[in-house]
Design a protein around this motif. Structure first.
Motif, mmCIF file in Angstrom:
data_model
loop_
_atom_site.group_PDB
_atom_site.id
_atom_site.type_symbol
_atom_site.label_atom_id
_atom_site.label_comp_id
_atom_site.label_asym_id
_atom_site.label_seq_id
_atom_site.Cartn_x
_atom_site.Cartn_y
_atom_site.Cartn_z
ATOM 1 N N VAL A 197 0.933 -1.101 0.183
ATOM 2 C CA VAL A 197 -0.128 0.062 -0.241
ATOM 3 C C VAL A 197 0.732 1.391 0.220
ATOM 4 O O VAL A 197 0.521 2.335 -0.746
ATOM 5 N N LEU A 198 1.979 1.350 0.781
ATOM 6 C CA LEU A 198 2.867 2.623 1.051
ATOM 7 C C LEU A 198 3.473 2.613 -0.308
ATOM 8 O O LEU A 198 3.768 3.864 -0.989
ATOM 9 N N SER A 199 3.911 1.583 -1.233
ATOM 10 C CA SER A 199 4.574 1.775 -2.223
ATOM 11 C C SER A 199 3.572 2.463 -3.507
ATOM 12 O O SER A 199 3.984 3.216 -4.104
ATOM 13 N N SER A 200 2.351 2.238 -3.383
ATOM 14 C CA SER A 200 1.493 2.652 -4.379
ATOM 15 C C SER A 200 0.979 4.098 -3.934
ATOM 16 O O SER A 200 1.064 4.757 -4.911
ATOM 17 N N LEU A 201 1.077 4.347 -2.731
ATOM 18 C CA LEU A 201 1.022 5.996 -2.425
ATOM 19 C C LEU A 201 2.078 6.561 -2.875
ATOM 20 O O LEU A 201 1.784 7.785 -3.356
ATOM 21 N N LEU A 202 3.287 6.145 -2.524
ATOM 22 C CA LEU A 202 4.657 6.888 -3.150
ATOM 23 C C LEU A 202 4.489 7.052 -4.637
ATOM 24 O O LEU A 202 4.814 8.179 -5.047
ATOM 25 N N LEU A 203 4.143 5.907 -5.607
ATOM 26 C CA LEU A 203 4.070 6.168 -6.911
ATOM 27 C C LEU A 203 3.015 7.308 -7.324
ATOM 28 O O LEU A 203 3.278 7.943 -8.037
ATOM 29 N N LEU A 258 3.147 15.297 -8.783
ATOM 30 C CA LEU A 258 4.360 16.114 -8.734
ATOM 31 C C LEU A 258 4.771 16.566 -10.110
ATOM 32 O O LEU A 258 5.184 17.693 -10.577
ATOM 33 N N LEU A 259 4.957 15.329 -11.051
ATOM 34 C CA LEU A 259 5.428 15.406 -12.508
ATOM 35 C C LEU A 259 4.309 16.264 -13.185
ATOM 36 O O LEU A 259 4.474 17.133 -14.044
ATOM 37 N N ILE A 260 2.942 15.981 -12.824
ATOM 38 C CA ILE A 260 1.975 16.913 -13.416
ATOM 39 C C ILE A 260 2.022 18.078 -12.958
ATOM 40 O O ILE A 260 1.769 19.100 -14.193
ATOM 41 N N PHE A 261 2.401 18.538 -11.914
ATOM 42 C CA PHE A 261 2.429 20.049 -11.376
ATOM 43 C C PHE A 261 3.513 20.819 -12.170
ATOM 44 O O PHE A 261 3.214 21.968 -12.547
ATOM 45 N N ILE A 262 4.617 20.104 -12.209
ATOM 46 C CA ILE A 262 5.870 20.810 -12.976
ATOM 47 C C ILE A 262 5.601 20.946 -14.172
ATOM 48 O O ILE A 262 5.893 22.034 -14.834
ATOM 49 N N CYS A 263 4.824 19.915 -15.115
ATOM 50 C CA CYS A 263 4.812 19.993 -16.424
ATOM 51 C C CYS A 263 3.638 21.027 -16.836
ATOM 52 O O CYS A 263 3.619 21.684 -17.852
#
Length: 893
Positions: free
Chosen positions: A682-688, A694-699
């Motif tokens: 579950v933690l791995s999915s949230l991190l992804l 973050l990438l969408i915000f930067i782009c």
């Protein structure tokens, strides 16, 4: 008396002549089919051919036409298939008195004969030429011309005629051979004729009256040139033959070929072959020329080439026949008919004892066969005295000598003299001879040497039980001096002992145990353990021996279960089982068969079945859930020695079974993972997910663009350092000049007033336009209040340290230019690729005489007093360069 003899001869000649003159032979007339097969009988023996009318006896018949043959009884037959209309030839009959008679043979086709008869009867015309085709003797003797035959036509009865001829031999080659007397029709020959060149002639005869009118049909005339034996036979083809020596009598060697230019199938071309020498070795067929061996004793070693003279004679070999002689070369090829022979009856040699792989002696042989062939090359073998394999024989390929080698050392004390027998043979068997391979004795003397001690036996075998106490004497291994036959003064030492299990008593050679001897040790192979012992005598000579210890087994190992972690597949209500195996390092009877029992502390859930010598099947007694279970098992060997061992059995839901062993499935593994594994997923999915946001915000962030109006088209582009070369007067390095401050380049610091050259400042790996900033309102370059348009930091230039600017306004301008250039770079970064080409500075050289600008390098000269107004007249592409020169000028002032 003499007169009477002459009268008798004259009378006999006269009678014979009158007889010959009175006997007239008529032609043989025969009607035959148009197509004649080979062997067709034209006529059987007639009176003309058999000379019955002339009271003579024929001996031989010769046909002038090779298509026909005459048997001895006078029968005429065809030699090959023919198609004819009319045919004429002659037969020469030779009688027993030596006279020759010629009989003409005339053949006509049956169909044409009947047609001519009907035609003649219809026209009531009777015309006839005479005679029919005739013969001419080849190479007749002079004088010439000679009368040959008379040509006549029946029309001469009614007309006064003359004759003419034309064709081969008359008007065509050979021109003028035949001559015709026109009034009488007598045909004459003007010179000798070679039958081999012209076997026959064909020409035409015509008859004319006094008015030149042809009064009869033309007559085709064939003149056949009768063969005369004027050509001797000649050899044809090769006359070099090969045959093996010692071949059988009657072996065909080859065929001698000859030919004769005279008429074929006559005595003139009947050749007889005769040997003139070597008749004891060879024979030749007189008719075919086949050459054969006459004996089986042909010997190449005696004579490898035989020159045989052969005579070929025509007329069947008659004395009056023409002949030729030639030489035939017969080469005898080699066979292995000679064994190698020894030059001596006894050979002697000497070798020192204990020498190995040394050449003892050379044994020469002779062989009469062809050198360097398998018939000549010798092979040697020691046929007696080499029972122990101490000797080896080889052959010297150059000299064909036998080389005797000692490959194992000899012992003088045992055999001071060795008697050998050497046999020589060839690479191939003997052929065509009764000889056999030869042998020779060789006496080899062994030289004595002072040798070291020798163990007897060379290998000592001992039997020892494993686990015997240390210090136990297991045997004694002594060596003897070969000369004295005793062991006095010999000392013994170990050379190899992998496990250090044995000690050797130095003076006596006793062998004692030093450590526990274990049969199951990896140092033991096939229950054998090897050590080597060295014996040293007083003269420091040594000998070596080997001791092989045969270790006897004891029951010092219990059976063990090597795999105590087992898996049983859960099959629901069905009981499952697993195979349990045990091993024992001991040998029978101290190992298998094993005794398997369930331990005393079992819970009754397990039972044993299907026992073998080394395994048992462990089966569930009741159905049990998945889990890990411990099962006590008691395993004993055949002697009852054993212990209780614990087996861990895992019951699980199997994914598959591999050779009867269960493999637990993934479901069991995920169960052992538990809640921690799920939490990690579950933690791995949230991190992804956070990373994607973050990438969408930067782009999605949009930069502000600064649009700069550049009417002149230059745009102020950052340039690479290598796109603009310095002027020819520039000699100092790249400098950064700051008004009111110092210049920094690496660790070098120079005042602006001391420098004569000014370069643009470096921004990263680029040069930046220096001096001023382009004003978009006035469309002009600024003056000295702007310094180098660039940004510098300590890291960009290694250990360079910039001093603080003494002029605050200059420092502000520096920051302003940096900010300005950052925005300008962002602007150019969003433009199309083509714009960069318009903003790049170019390298310019000296423009030559007459140019207002002069050399580009002039802009870097300090103290130039010329006016700089001309810089405003340059095009937009030169504005950045003009700005640099302008700023430099201002700083110099």
């Amino acid at each position: 008396m003499y007169e009477r003899a002459l009268f008798a001869v004259w009378l006999l000649t006269l009678v014979v002549f009158q007889k010959a003159e009175s006997c007239e032979l008529r032609p043989v007339l025969a009607q035959v089919p148009k197509r004649l097969p080979a062997g067709y009988v034209i006529s059987e023996g007639t009176e003309e051919l058999t000379l019955k009318r002339c009271a003579a006896k024929p001996v031989t018949f010769t046909s002038s036409d090779p298509d026909f043959a005459v048997n001895t009884d006078g029968t005429i037959i065809t030699v090959r298939g023919l198609v004819i209309t009319t045919k004429r030839f002659s037969v020469l009959v030779h009688d027993e008195s030596g006279l020759d008679w010629r009989v003409d043979v005339i053949l006509s086709c049956k169909d044409e004969a009947s047609q001519k008869s009907s035609s003649v009867a219809h026209k009531r015309i009777k015309r006839r030429w005479r005679p029919l085709p005739f013969n001419l003797i080849e190479n007749d003797s002079p004088p010439f011309p000679k009368d040959l035959e008379m040509i006549a036509s029946d029309s001469s009865v009614n007309y006064t005629v003359h004759y003419e001829i034309s064709g081969q031999g008359v008007t065509t080659e050979p021109v003028g051979l035949f001559l015709l007397i026109k009034e009488t029709g007598m045909l004459r020959v003007t010179r000798a004729v070679d039958r081999e060149q012209y076997p026959e002639f064909r020409f035409i005869a015509r008859v004319f009256d006094q008015n030149g009118r042809e009064v009869d049909e033309f007559l085709p005339i064939t003149v056949i040139v009768e063969d005369k034996n004027d050509n001797a036979p000649e050899f044809t083809g090769g006359r070099v033959f090969t045959v093996e020596e010692r071949c059988r009598a009657g072996t065909l060697i080859g065929k001698v070929n000859a030919t004769d230019k005279d008429l074929a199938n006559t005595l003139h071309t009947k050749i007889k072959f005769t040997l003139l020498n070597a008749t004891d070795m060879f024979s030749i067929d007189p008719s075919t020329g086949a050459l054969t061996a006459k004996t089986n004793t042909l010997d190449r070693e005696a004579q490898d080439k035989v020159y045989v003279n052969i005579e070929i004679r025509d007329m069947g070999g008659a004395p009056n026949g023409l002949f030729n002689r030639g030489t035939v070369v017969i080469i005898l090829t080699d066979v292995n008919d000679n064994p190698p022979t020894f030059k001596e009856k006894l050979y002697k040699a000497k070798v020192q004892e204990n020498q190995e792989n040394v050449l003892v002696t050379r044994i020469p042989v002779e062989d009469k066969d062809l050198v360097n062939t398998s018939n000549w090359k010798a092979l040697f073998e020691v046929t007696k005295g080499n029972e122990s394999g101490q000797f080896r024989m080889e052959t010297d390929p150059k000299t064909n000598e036998g080389l005797l080698y000692v490959i194992k050392g000899l012992d003088f004390e045992k055999t001071p003299v060795v008697q050998l027998e050497i046999t020589a043979r060839n690479e191939v068997p003997l052929v065509g001879t009764d000889a056999t391979w030869l042998s020779v004795p060789l006496e080899l003397s062994v030289g004595d040497e002072d040798e070291g001690p020798e163990f007897n036996p060379a290998i000592l075998y001992l039997k020892v039980k494993e686990n015997v106490p240390n210090g136990t004497v297991i045997g004694t291994y002594k060596a003897l001096d070969p000369e004295t036959k005793n062991s006095n003064g010999i000392k013994y030492y170990k050379m190899t002992d992998p496990g250090n299990w044995i000690t050797v008593v130095e003076n006596t050679g006793e062998l004692k145990t030093a450590n526990t001897i274990d049969r199951e040790s990896p140092l033991v192979h096939n229950d054998k353990y090897n050590i080597t012992i060295r014996a040293v005598d007083d003269s420091k000579k040594t000998g070596k021996g080997m001791v092989i210890i045969q270790i006897e087994d004891e029951n010092d190992n219990m059976p063990v279960i090597p795999n105590t972690d087992l898996v049983i597949c859960n099959k629901g209500d069905t009981l499952s089982s697993v195979l349990v195996e045990a091993v024992d390092l001991d040998k029978p009877p101290y190992s298998t068969p094993f005794i398997f029992e369930i331990g005393a502390e079992n819970d009754g859930k397990w039972k044993l079945k299907d026992k073998t010598d080394s395994s048992v099947v462990l089966e569930q007694a009741v159905v049990m859930p998945n889990g890990l279970y411990t099962v006590p098992l008691l395993v004993k060997d055949l002697q009852g020695i054993g212990k209780e061992q614990t087996v861990n059995v895992r019951v699980c839901s199997c994914e598959r079974e591999d050779n009867g062993a269960g493999i637990c499935g993934a479901r069991s593994a995920s169960t052992s993972l538990g809640n921690l594994g799920i939490l990690a997923l579950v933690l791995s999915s949230l991190l992804l997910l956070l990373l994607c946001l973050l990438l969408i915000f930067i782009c999605s962030t949009k930069r502000d663009k600064l649009y700069i109006s550049d009417d002149t088209g230059t745009g102020g582009m950052l340039l690479k350092s290598n796109t603009e070369a310095p002027g020819e007067e520039v000699k100092d390095g790249a400098l950064m000049i700051i008004p009111g401050g110092d210049v920094v380049d690496g660790s070098l610091q120079i005042s602006a007033m001391d420098s004569k050259n000014v370069n643009a400042g470096r921004y990263g790996d680029q040069f930046i336009q220096g001096g001023g900033v382009y004003n978009t309102t006035t469309q002009e370059f600024g003056t000295g209040k702007y310094c180098t348009s660039g940004r510098y930091d300590n890291n960009m230039y290694g250990n360079t340290v910039f001093k603080k600017f003494s002029n605050t306004s200059t420092h502000d301008t520096w920051k302003t230019n940096g900010h300005y250039l950052d925005r300008k770079l962002a602007y150019f970064g969003d433009e199309e690729e083509g714009r960069y080409a318009d903003d790049m500075l170019k390298t310019y050289g000296n423009e030559g005489a007459g140019s207002l600008a002069g050399s580009v390098g002039c802009c870097s000269l300090l103290g130039d007093q010329e006016s700089m107004d001309f810089l405003n007249t340059l095009g937009p592409k030169f504005r950045p360069l003009a700005d640099v020169c302008y700023t430099t000028k201002k700083m110099g002032n």
